[in-house]
Design an enzyme around this catalytic site. Structure first.
Site, PDB file in Angstrom:
ATOM      1  N   LYS A 137       0.804  -1.324  -0.014  1.00 38.20           N
ATOM      2  CA  LYS A 137       0.108  -0.111  -0.177  1.00 38.20           C
ATOM      3  C   LYS A 137       0.936   1.384  -0.053  1.00 38.20           C
ATOM      4  O   LYS A 137       0.379   2.230  -0.569  1.00 38.20           O
ATOM      5  CB  LYS A 137      -0.948  -0.220   1.324  1.00 38.20           C
ATOM      6  N   GLU A 166      -9.120  -4.837  -1.431  1.00 44.08           N
ATOM      7  CA  GLU A 166      -8.747  -6.230  -1.781  1.00 44.08           C
ATOM      8  C   GLU A 166      -9.513  -7.060  -0.705  1.00 44.08           C
ATOM      9  O   GLU A 166      -9.007  -7.011   0.353  1.00 44.08           O
ATOM     10  CB  GLU A 166      -7.147  -6.331  -1.569  1.00 44.08           C
ATOM     11  N   CYS A 211      -5.512 -14.827   1.119  1.00 40.73           N
ATOM     12  CA  CYS A 211      -6.876 -14.469   0.421  1.00 40.73           C
ATOM     13  C   CYS A 211      -6.923 -15.104  -0.886  1.00 40.73           C
ATOM     14  O   CYS A 211      -8.323 -15.279  -1.324  1.00 40.73           O
ATOM     15  CB  CYS A 211      -6.728 -13.190   0.437  1.00 40.73           C
ATOM     16  N   GLU A 221      -3.972  -3.638  -6.829  1.00 38.87           N
ATOM     17  CA  GLU A 221      -2.666  -3.251  -6.157  1.00 38.87           C
ATOM     18  C   GLU A 221      -1.524  -4.044  -7.277  1.00 38.87           C
ATOM     19  O   GLU A 221      -1.679  -5.260  -7.572  1.00 38.87           O
ATOM     20  CB  GLU A 221      -2.554  -4.114  -4.646  1.00 38.87           C
TER      21      GLU A 221
END
Length: 490
Positions: free
Chosen positions: A162, A252, A286, A464
């Site tokens: 990030k 996300e 994830c 991202e």
């Protein structure tokens, strides 16, 4: 007695006391040890961080692109020099095996920062000719102050994913790590300051999402929120960001990703992929391929190969170099995963292995759950529909390609998908039909810095990593220049 001293907030290039006077504990999930008391930010602290970021961003954006690039590149060098130290801390906080954190978490985060550090001088506008006497040029300008809200599974990597594009584009970031794993984000703030990032350009606020996360999301001076976490929380963050000041968002979110193994696949390779896609990092990824579709003709052979590989998993103390499977990140999360396992049993999925908490000896002090494989699963089962975020594989049988694709897409999520086949035409045909933002053919899980990462449907908004992400941390200003006479109608 905590292992480390009380952790403060990081605002304006230094550690500061939280004004709330409140703290929370971060726990080693391998043994229940209290690692540290962590100060809880107040609304006043959020305001301090925002004002610090506003001032710091002006200094940062005024630097030349090459100056910013060199500073970020220096931070990369420090990250790599401190890799083992940071990995050891990440292992204590998350429960991940040291062999994993040393080779993945800091390494891949540093790669992303290096990638964006190199792209800083490439941020540029364009010139558009209109006619002989007039043209338009565009400028890509930083958004200003942005906020990152991290998840607990890859704490320092997510902080770098990030902050790297945000800082590369000339923004300042306020980062809120997960309450469960807050320690390495604070170390990253130290590293940015040591590298020469101006005070206030990267601040870290620790605390809950319900409080600190909400205050950041609502703040009118914050121009963008980048959030990683569950879908239900992401929806709330997105709604708050929009209603407060029409902030830009990157989300996300969750996944329930399908892995389709076609009849012609190399079953040894397919089993290797399936086990990695479900049990790496104890299943807390994830993008995990938790819905494994196998052709009916190959089911028995595939299951045998999966079980053979599960036997090779070395569950143990995360500090042990030989361990490749550690505890879950927290005791509450362990209870959640065990609840899903009981649901699978109750709904008559056939349990091939695992299915329980590991309590032998010292493991009884930790949040350990055995690698679990269910087969003969149905699409309507809870373990097939909902994200578990733990070491639970669901095997589903199909009869033809169209059926496999249809069932793979029958989910509210669309984060990742993969196929295993030796037929190149089939591989691309299937991938083009799968509704997922990240897809793999004959592999699984790699997310290099150059690769945009994000989901379809309720798995996220935006991306991202990759070139496209850098553009979303800037805004375009269009400027028309007239060199000739100005013709007024009045």
């Amino acid at each position: 007695m905590a292992r480390f001293e009380e952790q403060k907030l990081y605002i304006g290039g230094r550690y500061v006391e939280a004004s709330s006077g409140a703290t929370f504990e971060t726990i080693n999930p391998a043994n229940g040890e209290v690692l540290a008391k962590v100060q809880r930010a107040s609304r006043e602290d959020v305001e301090r961080a925002v004002q610090s970021a506003v001032e710091g961003q002006k200094v940062w954006a005024a630097m030349t692109a090459m100056q910013r690039s060199r500073i970020l590149r220096r931070a990369v060098d420090i990250l790599r020099e401190r890799n083992d130290e940071l990995a050891a801390l990440e292992t204590l906080d998350t429960g991940k095996p040291l062999a994993e954190t040393r080779s993945v978490d800091i390494v891949t985060g540093a790669d992303v920062l290096e990638y964006y550090a190199g792209l800083v001088p490439a941020i540029e506008g364009e010139q558009i000719p209109l006619r002989e006497t007039s043209f338009v040029y565009t400028r890509r300008e930083p958004l200003g102050v942005v906020a990152g809200i991290g998840a607990w599974n890859y704490p320092v990597q997510i902080a770098l994913w990030k902050s790297a594009p945000a800082l590369a584009a000339g923004n300042a970031m306020i980062f809120k790590p997960s309450e469960v794993t807050p320690l390495t984000a604070l170390k990253l703030a130290e590293i940015y300051t040591e590298a020469g990032v101006p005070d206030g350009v990267f601040n870290v606020l620790t605390g809950s999402g319900r409080e600190v996360g909400q205050w950041l999301t609502e703040h009118p001076l914050i121009e963008k929120i980048s959030f990683t976490g569950g879908t239900s929380t992401g929806k709330k963050v997105m709604a708050s960001a929009s209603s407060s000041s029409l902030k830009e968002v990157t989300m996300e979110l969750g996944g329930k990703s399908p892995l389709i193994i076609f009849p012609d696949a190399d079953l040894d390779r397919a089993a290797d992929i399936a086990v990695m896609a479900n049990f790496f990092s104890s299943g807390q990824v994830c993008t995990n391929g938790t819905r494994v579709f196998i052709h009916r003709s190959q089911q028995a052979r595939f299951e045998a190969k999966v079980l053979e590989r599960v036997q090779r998993i070395r569950l143990g103390d995360p500090q042990d170099e030989n361990t490749n499977f550690g505890p879950l990140v927290s005791f509450p999360h362990m209870e959640s995963v065990l609840g899903y396992i009981e649901s699978g049993k109750a709904q008559k999925a056939r349990l091939l292995c695992g299915g329980e908490r590991v309590t032998d000896g010292a493991f009884g002090k930790g949040a350990y759950v055995a690698p679990t494989v269910f087969t003969d699963c149905r699409d309507d089962m809870t373990i097939v529909r909902e994200e578990i975020f733990g070491p639970v594989m669901s095997i589903l049988v199909y009869d033809d390609e169209d059926e496999a694709i249809r069932r793979a897409n029958d989910t509210e999520y669309g984060l990742a998908a993969g196929v295993v086949t030796q037929d190149l035409a089939r591989a691309h045909r299937a991938i083009h039909r799968l509704e997922a933002g990240i897809c793999w053919i004959n592999t699984w899980g790699e997310s290099p810095a150059e690769m945009p990462v994000g989901g379809y449907k309720q798995s996220g908004v935006g991306r991202e990593n990759g070139l496209t992400t850098l553009a979303h941390y800037t805004r375009i200003k269009s400027v028309q220049v007239e060199l000739g006479d100005y013709a007024s109608v009045f």
